[in-house]
Design a protein around this motif. Sequence first.
Motif, PDB file in Angstrom:
ATOM      1  N   GLU A   1      76.686  29.056  28.371  1.00  0.00           N
ATOM      2  CA  GLU A   1      75.614  28.111  28.699  1.00  0.00           C
ATOM      3  C   GLU A   1      74.637  28.768  29.668  1.00  0.00           C
ATOM      4  N   ALA A   2      73.445  28.966  29.223  1.00  0.00           N
ATOM      5  CA  ALA A   2      72.420  29.561  30.082  1.00  0.00           C
ATOM      6  C   ALA A   2      71.617  28.442  30.730  1.00  0.00           C
ATOM      7  N   LYS A   3      71.650  28.357  32.064  1.00  0.00           N
ATOM      8  CA  LYS A   3      70.947  27.291  32.779  1.00  0.00           C
ATOM      9  C   LYS A   3      69.587  27.753  33.292  1.00  0.00           C
ATOM     10  N   THR A   4      69.475  29.034  33.552  1.00  0.00           N
ATOM     11  CA  THR A   4      68.198  29.554  34.056  1.00  0.00           C
ATOM     12  C   THR A   4      67.714  30.653  33.147  1.00  0.00           C
ATOM     13  N   ASN A   5      66.481  31.081  33.392  1.00  0.00           N
ATOM     14  CA  ASN A   5      65.918  32.179  32.592  1.00  0.00           C
ATOM     15  C   ASN A   5      66.677  33.480  32.833  1.00  0.00           C
ATOM     16  N   ASP A   6      67.107  33.704  34.061  1.00  0.00           N
ATOM     17  CA  ASP A   6      67.871  34.923  34.347  1.00  0.00           C
ATOM     18  C   ASP A   6      69.183  34.938  33.566  1.00  0.00           C
ATOM     19  N   GLN A   7      69.843  33.794  33.554  1.00  0.00           N
ATOM     20  CA  GLN A   7      71.093  33.716  32.800  1.00  0.00           C
ATOM     21  C   GLN A   7      70.829  33.864  31.305  1.00  0.00           C
ATOM     22  N   LEU A   8      69.721  33.344  30.826  1.00  0.00           N
ATOM     23  CA  LEU A   8      69.362  33.480  29.422  1.00  0.00           C
ATOM     24  C   LEU A   8      69.068  34.940  29.087  1.00  0.00           C
ATOM     25  N   ASP A   9      68.314  35.612  29.981  1.00  0.00           N
ATOM     26  CA  ASP A   9      68.043  37.046  29.780  1.00  0.00           C
ATOM     27  C   ASP A   9      69.342  37.849  29.782  1.00  0.00           C
ATOM     28  N   THR A  10      70.228  37.484  30.696  1.00  0.00           N
ATOM     29  CA  THR A  10      71.525  38.181  30.760  1.00  0.00           C
ATOM     30  C   THR A  10      72.312  37.941  29.483  1.00  0.00           C
ATOM     31  N   LEU A  11      72.307  36.722  29.011  1.00  0.00           N
ATOM     32  CA  LEU A  11      73.024  36.387  27.781  1.00  0.00           C
ATOM     33  C   LEU A  11      72.450  37.141  26.588  1.00  0.00           C
ATOM     34  N   ILE A  12      71.116  37.202  26.499  1.00  0.00           N
ATOM     35  CA  ILE A  12      70.471  37.918  25.384  1.00  0.00           C
ATOM     36  C   ILE A  12      70.771  39.408  25.468  1.00  0.00           C
ATOM     37  N   SER A  13      70.668  39.997  26.668  1.00  0.00           N
ATOM     38  CA  SER A  13      70.942  41.433  26.803  1.00  0.00           C
ATOM     39  C   SER A  13      72.408  41.729  26.493  1.00  0.00           C
ATOM     40  N   TYR A  14      73.293  40.826  26.954  1.00  0.00           N
ATOM     41  CA  TYR A  14      74.711  41.007  26.647  1.00  0.00           C
ATOM     42  C   TYR A  14      74.941  40.958  25.140  1.00  0.00           C
ATOM     43  N   THR A  15      74.306  40.009  24.472  1.00  0.00           N
ATOM     44  CA  THR A  15      74.472  39.861  23.025  1.00  0.00           C
ATOM     45  C   THR A  15      73.929  41.084  22.294  1.00  0.00           C
ATOM     46  N   GLU A  16      72.776  41.598  22.739  1.00  0.00           N
ATOM     47  CA  GLU A  16      72.207  42.794  22.113  1.00  0.00           C
ATOM     48  C   GLU A  16      73.116  44.000  22.316  1.00  0.00           C
ATOM     49  N   ILE A  17      73.605  44.174  23.556  1.00  0.00           N
ATOM     50  CA  ILE A  17      74.508  45.301  23.843  1.00  0.00           C
ATOM     51  C   ILE A  17      75.795  45.161  23.035  1.00  0.00           C
ATOM     52  N   HIS A  18      76.307  43.940  22.976  1.00  0.00           N
ATOM     53  CA  HIS A  18      77.529  43.696  22.215  1.00  0.00           C
ATOM     54  C   HIS A  18      77.306  44.001  20.730  1.00  0.00           C
ATOM     55  N   HIS A  19      76.161  43.571  20.207  1.00  0.00           N
ATOM     56  CA  HIS A  19      75.837  43.829  18.809  1.00  0.00           C
ATOM     57  C   HIS A  19      75.711  45.337  18.556  1.00  0.00           C
ATOM     58  N   ARG A  20      75.011  46.027  19.449  1.00  0.00           N
ATOM     59  CA  ARG A  20      74.846  47.488  19.298  1.00  0.00           C
ATOM     60  C   ARG A  20      76.195  48.198  19.397  1.00  0.00           C
ATOM     61  N   SER A  21      77.040  47.744  20.304  1.00  0.00           N
ATOM     62  CA  SER A  21      78.375  48.344  20.433  1.00  0.00           C
ATOM     63  C   SER A  21      79.184  48.158  19.156  1.00  0.00           C
ATOM     64  N   LEU A  22      79.082  46.988  18.571  1.00  0.00           N
ATOM     65  CA  LEU A  22      79.801  46.746  17.316  1.00  0.00           C
ATOM     66  C   LEU A  22      79.270  47.621  16.186  1.00  0.00           C
ATOM     67  N   GLU A  23      77.944  47.809  16.129  1.00  0.00           N
ATOM     68  CA  GLU A  23      77.356  48.691  15.110  1.00  0.00           C
ATOM     69  C   GLU A  23      77.840  50.122  15.296  1.00  0.00           C
ATOM     70  N   LEU A  24      77.824  50.599  16.553  1.00  0.00           N
ATOM     71  CA  LEU A  24      78.298  51.960  16.832  1.00  0.00           C
ATOM     72  C   LEU A  24      79.781  52.110  16.511  1.00  0.00           C
ATOM     73  N   LEU A  25      80.539  51.076  16.862  1.00  0.00           N
ATOM     74  CA  LEU A  25      81.968  51.114  16.566  1.00  0.00           C
ATOM     75  C   LEU A  25      82.205  51.204  15.063  1.00  0.00           C
ATOM     76  N   GLN A  26      81.463  50.415  14.300  1.00  0.00           N
ATOM     77  CA  GLN A  26      81.613  50.442  12.845  1.00  0.00           C
ATOM     78  C   GLN A  26      81.228  51.813  12.289  1.00  0.00           C
ATOM     79  N   GLU A  27      80.119  52.365  12.770  1.00  0.00           N
ATOM     80  CA  GLU A  27      79.655  53.667  12.294  1.00  0.00           C
ATOM     81  C   GLU A  27      80.636  54.772  12.683  1.00  0.00           C
ATOM     82  N   ASN A  28      81.079  54.757  13.937  1.00  0.00           N
ATOM     83  CA  ASN A  28      82.016  55.785  14.395  1.00  0.00           C
ATOM     84  C   ASN A  28      83.361  55.666  13.697  1.00  0.00           C
TER      85      ASN A  28
END
Length: 190
Positions: A84-111
Amino acid sequence: MPLLQYEPFDYLSNIDNEPTDEELKTVKDLISLELKSMKILHPKVDQMFPSIPSSIQSSLEEIDSLQDKITFTFNGISESRYQEAKTNDQLDTLISYTEIHHRSLELLQENTRNLYLINNSQLESLQEGLNATIAHKRKLVDRINSSRKRQQVDFRPLNEHLNKSWKESIKSSVDYGVECARIELASLDR
């Protein structure tokens, strides 16, 4: 007159009969008896395969006991903090976390795919090498077996002749001894 009984020590697979179960059991018993009396297998065994020092052995046992207690998780960061993102900072953190998590999963799949292909090619090359070694050893074994068979088949008539003449010479020696004893008894009776 009883024939002299003897047991040959050599076994020629292409000439001799198959060993009986009793003979095989006797051989196994003799081997186990000999192994029990041996202290070491060969003097070079200790040189080529040194025993594991007790400190390393105890460490290995400790690692094995700890391995059962350790559990691995692949989650990493707990996602519950970012649900639950209550502020813009938390929303930015959530989005960056999701992007990093997505990229990590892509790299994991490729590797993972790359590692699979690398390991698969290494295993195939190892298998080809092992198959070549096995084929070479089979050829050597077949060549040795055919050579042994040829030698044994060529030796069979000579072996039968020698056994027959040996038994005949033993029989004639015994007959000669019996005849000598009979003549000696006859001369004593007169």
